[in-house]
Design an enzyme around this catalytic site. Structure first.
Site, PDB file in Angstrom:
ATOM      1  N   ASP A 247      10.324  -4.197   1.419  1.00  0.00           N
ATOM      2  CA  ASP A 247       9.558  -3.604   0.319  1.00  0.00           C
ATOM      3  C   ASP A 247       9.028  -4.704  -0.597  1.00  0.00           C
ATOM      4  O   ASP A 247       9.734  -5.684  -0.861  1.00  0.00           O
ATOM      5  CB  ASP A 247      10.466  -2.655  -0.474  1.00  0.00           C
ATOM      6  CG  ASP A 247       9.767  -2.073  -1.679  1.00  0.00           C
ATOM      7  OD1 ASP A 247       8.778  -1.351  -1.482  1.00  0.00           O
ATOM      8  OD2 ASP A 247      10.173  -2.362  -2.816  1.00  0.00           O
TER       9      ASP A 247
ATOM     10  N   SER B 225       7.955   3.211  -7.084  1.00  0.00           N
ATOM     11  CA  SER B 225       6.718   2.456  -7.154  1.00  0.00           C
ATOM     12  C   SER B 225       6.244   2.476  -8.605  1.00  0.00           C
ATOM     13  O   SER B 225       6.977   2.020  -9.478  1.00  0.00           O
ATOM     14  CB  SER B 225       5.680   3.022  -6.182  1.00  0.00           C
ATOM     15  OG  SER B 225       4.661   2.082  -5.939  1.00  0.00           O
ATOM     16  N   TYR B 226       5.059   3.039  -8.924  1.00  0.00           N
ATOM     17  CA  TYR B 226       4.634   3.033 -10.323  1.00  0.00           C
ATOM     18  C   TYR B 226       5.611   3.830 -11.194  1.00  0.00           C
ATOM     19  O   TYR B 226       5.913   3.430 -12.319  1.00  0.00           O
ATOM     20  CB  TYR B 226       3.223   3.613 -10.459  1.00  0.00           C
ATOM     21  CG  TYR B 226       2.574   3.258 -11.783  1.00  0.00           C
ATOM     22  CD1 TYR B 226       1.653   2.223 -11.863  1.00  0.00           C
ATOM     23  CD2 TYR B 226       2.902   3.937 -12.956  1.00  0.00           C
ATOM     24  CE1 TYR B 226       1.062   1.874 -13.070  1.00  0.00           C
ATOM     25  CE2 TYR B 226       2.323   3.594 -14.167  1.00  0.00           C
ATOM     26  CZ  TYR B 226       1.403   2.562 -14.224  1.00  0.00           C
ATOM     27  OH  TYR B 226       0.827   2.219 -15.431  1.00  0.00           O
TER      28      TYR B 226
ATOM     29  N   HIS C  46       7.813   0.167   2.069  1.00  0.00           N
ATOM     30  CA  HIS C  46       7.564   0.863   0.813  1.00  0.00           C
ATOM     31  C   HIS C  46       7.092   2.293   1.033  1.00  0.00           C
ATOM     32  O   HIS C  46       6.355   2.583   1.958  1.00  0.00           O
ATOM     33  CB  HIS C  46       6.505   0.099   0.019  1.00  0.00           C
ATOM     34  CG  HIS C  46       6.329   0.589  -1.385  1.00  0.00           C
ATOM     35  ND1 HIS C  46       7.232   0.310  -2.386  1.00  0.00           N
ATOM     36  CD2 HIS C  46       5.361   1.341  -1.953  1.00  0.00           C
ATOM     37  CE1 HIS C  46       6.823   0.855  -3.508  1.00  0.00           C
ATOM     38  NE2 HIS C  46       5.682   1.491  -3.272  1.00  0.00           N
TER      39      HIS C  46
ATOM     40  N   TYR D 117      -1.315   8.766 -10.658  1.00  0.00           N
ATOM     41  CA  TYR D 117      -1.886   9.366  -9.456  1.00  0.00           C
ATOM     42  C   TYR D 117      -2.213  10.842  -9.657  1.00  0.00           C
ATOM     43  O   TYR D 117      -1.694  11.494 -10.562  1.00  0.00           O
ATOM     44  CB  TYR D 117      -0.928   9.190  -8.278  1.00  0.00           C
ATOM     45  CG  TYR D 117      -0.495   7.762  -8.073  1.00  0.00           C
ATOM     46  CD1 TYR D 117      -1.446   6.772  -7.850  1.00  0.00           C
ATOM     47  CD2 TYR D 117       0.844   7.402  -8.129  1.00  0.00           C
ATOM     48  CE1 TYR D 117      -1.062   5.446  -7.687  1.00  0.00           C
ATOM     49  CE2 TYR D 117       1.236   6.088  -7.957  1.00  0.00           C
ATOM     50  CZ  TYR D 117       0.278   5.112  -7.742  1.00  0.00           C
ATOM     51  OH  TYR D 117       0.666   3.795  -7.585  1.00  0.00           O
TER      52      TYR D 117
ATOM     53  N   TRP E 219      -5.699  -1.502  -4.629  1.00  0.00           N
ATOM     54  CA  TRP E 219      -5.188  -0.474  -5.550  1.00  0.00           C
ATOM     55  C   TRP E 219      -6.218  -0.176  -6.642  1.00  0.00           C
ATOM     56  O   TRP E 219      -6.468   0.980  -6.975  1.00  0.00           O
ATOM     57  CB  TRP E 219      -3.878  -0.946  -6.172  1.00  0.00           C
ATOM     58  CG  TRP E 219      -3.061   0.134  -6.821  1.00  0.00           C
ATOM     59  CD1 TRP E 219      -2.124   0.927  -6.221  1.00  0.00           C
ATOM     60  CD2 TRP E 219      -3.095   0.528  -8.200  1.00  0.00           C
ATOM     61  NE1 TRP E 219      -1.567   1.789  -7.144  1.00  0.00           N
ATOM     62  CE2 TRP E 219      -2.142   1.571  -8.360  1.00  0.00           C
ATOM     63  CE3 TRP E 219      -3.811   0.115  -9.310  1.00  0.00           C
ATOM     64  CZ2 TRP E 219      -1.913   2.190  -9.586  1.00  0.00           C
ATOM     65  CZ3 TRP E 219      -3.590   0.736 -10.533  1.00  0.00           C
ATOM     66  CH2 TRP E 219      -2.653   1.762 -10.661  1.00  0.00           C
TER      67      TRP E 219
END
Length: 578
Positions: free
Chosen positions: A262, A123-124, A297, A51, A171
């Site tokens: 989540d 997350s990532y 999430h 990101y 995404w």
């Protein structure tokens, strides 16, 4: 959980942008570095993400740098100003590139580092933490994984063999567009950028676009997206991104932070249990911790008391930044602050809305009790069958329940990434089979994994089974608790699909993951059964044809049995005496 005290006086900070970090093959990855202005050596917290860094890292970069840490926010290979080719989740795993390992060791040897490194967020960047753990960088001392996937097949791409369409397409479009809009993007990409912007605006139509492998706005820009569509079965392609194959190589303390609503809940529990059982050393196994709250999430959602359409009360509040500070103060600064005195597991018990400390998952006291589907009143506006649900099985013949599933008219999703609930599902229950208990005479406490066992048949060579557990309130609200999906061809194995024989009855097990829920006296339990949940999952076209290549489907007649010989049921982990 109350806010935790700070470990250090507040520092003035310095920020360096686009700092080059060399990998073992000479590729340069870029990072933003936040550190105290005061000269010295500090522990380091690394986050590796795809990101845009100023948006992702600024808040906690400043927070932890002011409290005596250096924060390194780095773009993974092939994203924004980092060199190389982006290959989803691959360059932190145990392959030719070990970018997480190399970044950790780089951070440990800088002039501002005390040689003790942890990693940030989720997350990532939860994935990048789980992927680096088995590579064991010598200076990696602890991890704190918030809501992270640990298996790219079953956590981010497919669940029960069904493709996570909304999550992946949205995404891919948004993240590819973000790279093309960035100042580091190559020139001449204006038309591609325009196509992506238009696709994001018209995403509802792209959810319906077939075949799935045809998505012109992404073609030539996101090879990794189409690559995941090439491998609908679990197997060797996915195994390098599955931490379960390397639990015994992990040797680092980890706090696994999850949430009941989540999309990576199952990964959080699975990773905690796997490393706690199989970690490389006794110290590693003893130093795993698990916290699961009633949230959805995202870092902004951790600690919120209002989730979906329910308020879980003041105990749901949680100071993520402060708790993570305590964790790293203990492991990276050596402060004896009591963070390791907590029980190995702390889970939020919904319904009673309080925290529960446990020694094992699931709790040893639970008893797995079948809750049987029963014949109901028949079709109505609120349900296709108005079936019953009881702890006693059928004692005589009961008629099965059938319904039509048309891929052109799927049941719409009410919960999907990132907000998986809880939501009132009455608006769509008229399109489903439902099985509802009588009002409970006393509280029923369910803590642990939930599973549905369906005895069913289909007129098609393949179809989907979606099962959801709901808490029906006295005012009629049908609030989602947990759910699951199974693509019928994967009923025996995610690696070796087997098509159905039309008209043959099969036993299907659908994993609804887990919950900790008190169904209060006066409430009812309800099980929903359908064959679509769109666009959360792709539509099963019912043909049994090759995945992602077909453009036409067919209608299926699907049937659920609940008689003496074929007792479809929900298997609930019930706490005795409650």
């Amino acid at each position: 959980m109350p806010e935790q005290p700070m470990s250090e006086p507040i520092y003035e900070i310095l920020v360096e942008h686009n700092v080059p970090i060399p990998m073992r093959d000479g590729t340069l990855l870029r990072a933003d570095v936040y550190r105290p202005q005061t000269e010295g050596r500090y522990p380091v917290l690394v986050e590796r993400v795809p990101y845009e860094l100023s948006q992702r890292c600024k808040g906690y970069g400043e927070y932890y740098a002011r409290r005596g840490y250096v924060v390194v926010g780095q773009n993974v290979r092939g994203r924004f100003a980092s060199q190389g080719r982006f290959h989803l989740g691959r360059d932190d795993a145990w392959g030719a590139n070990r970018d997480g390992y190399d970044t950790t060791e780089w951070a440990a040897t800088q002039s501002w580092s005390n040689g003790r490194v942890g990693m940030l967020d989720g997350s990532y960047s939860g994935l990048t933490q789980y992927m680096v753990a088995p590579t064991r960088p010598p200076h990696l001392k602890a991890l704190f994984v918030r809501e992270g996937p640990s298996d790219l097949y079953c956590d981010t791409s497919y669940r029960g063999g069904a493709y996570l369409l909304k999550f992946n397409l949205e995404w891919a479009l948004q993240q590819t567009l973000a790279v093309l809009r960035h100042e580091s993007a190559p020139s001449g990409m204006e038309q591609a950028c325009h196509r992506l912007e238009k696709a994001v605006e018209e995403i509802d139509s792209w959810y319906r676009h077939l075949p799935l492998k045809s998505c012109p706005p992404l073609e030539g820009l996101a090879d990794w997206y189409f690559e995941t569509l090439d491998y609908p079965d679990d197997g060797p392609y996915w195994w390098p991104t599955n931490l379960a194959h390397k639990y015994n190589e992990v040797d680092v303390p980890i706090l696994h932070l999850g949430a009941w609503f989540d999309p990576f809940l199952d990964s959080t529990i699975r990773s905690f249990q796997g490393i706690r059982a199989k970690g490389r050393s006794e110290a590693c196994r003893k130093n795993q911790r698990l916290i699961i709250g009633p949230w959805i999430h995202g870092p902004a959602n951790v600690g919120k008391r209002e989730v979906g359409e329910l308020d879980f009360g003041p105990e749901a509040e949680f100071d993520l930044y402060g708790y993570r500070l305590r964790w790293y103060d203990y492991w990276l600064k050596g402060l004896n602050n009591g963070v390791m005195d907590m029980a190995p597991l702390r889970v939020f018990l919904m319904g009673e809305n309080r925290w529960l400390d446990l020694e094992s998952w699931p709790p040893e006291e639970v008893t797995y009790r079948p809750f049987y589907f029963r014949e109901g009143k028949g079709r109505g506006e609120a349900s296709l069958n108005n079936g019953g649900l009881a702890f006693t099985p059928a004692e005589e013949a009961e008629r099965p329940d059938s319904f039509l599933y048309d891929p052109e008219d799927p049941v719409p999703s009410l919960v999907f990434y990132p907000n998986l609930g809880p939501r009132d599902h009455r608006a769509v229950e008229g399109r489903m089979l439902t099985y509802t208990s009588q009002p409970l005479e006393s509280d029923l406490t369910v803590i642990g994994p939930v599973k549905a066992v369906l005895y069913g048949l289909s007129s098609a060579a393949d179809t989907d089974w979606i099962v959801r557990l709901c808490d029906v309130w006295p005012d009629g609200r049908s609030m989602s608790v947990c759910d699951g999906i199974l693509r019928a061809r994967y009923r025996n194995s995610l690696e070796r699909p087997e098509l159905l024989v039309s008209g043959q009855i099969y036993r299907f097990e659908i994993d609804l993951w887990a919950t900790a829920q008190v169904f209060k006296a006066g409430h009812c339990l309800r099980v929903e059964v359908a064959s679509s949940d769109f666009p959360r999952y792709d539509r099963n076209l019912n043909t049994g044809g090759p995945f992602a290549l077909e453009a036409r489907g067919q209608v299926a007649v699907n049937t659920v049995f609940h008689d003496v010989r074929r007792p479809s049921h929900l298997l609930l982990p019930v706490m005795p005496g409650r």
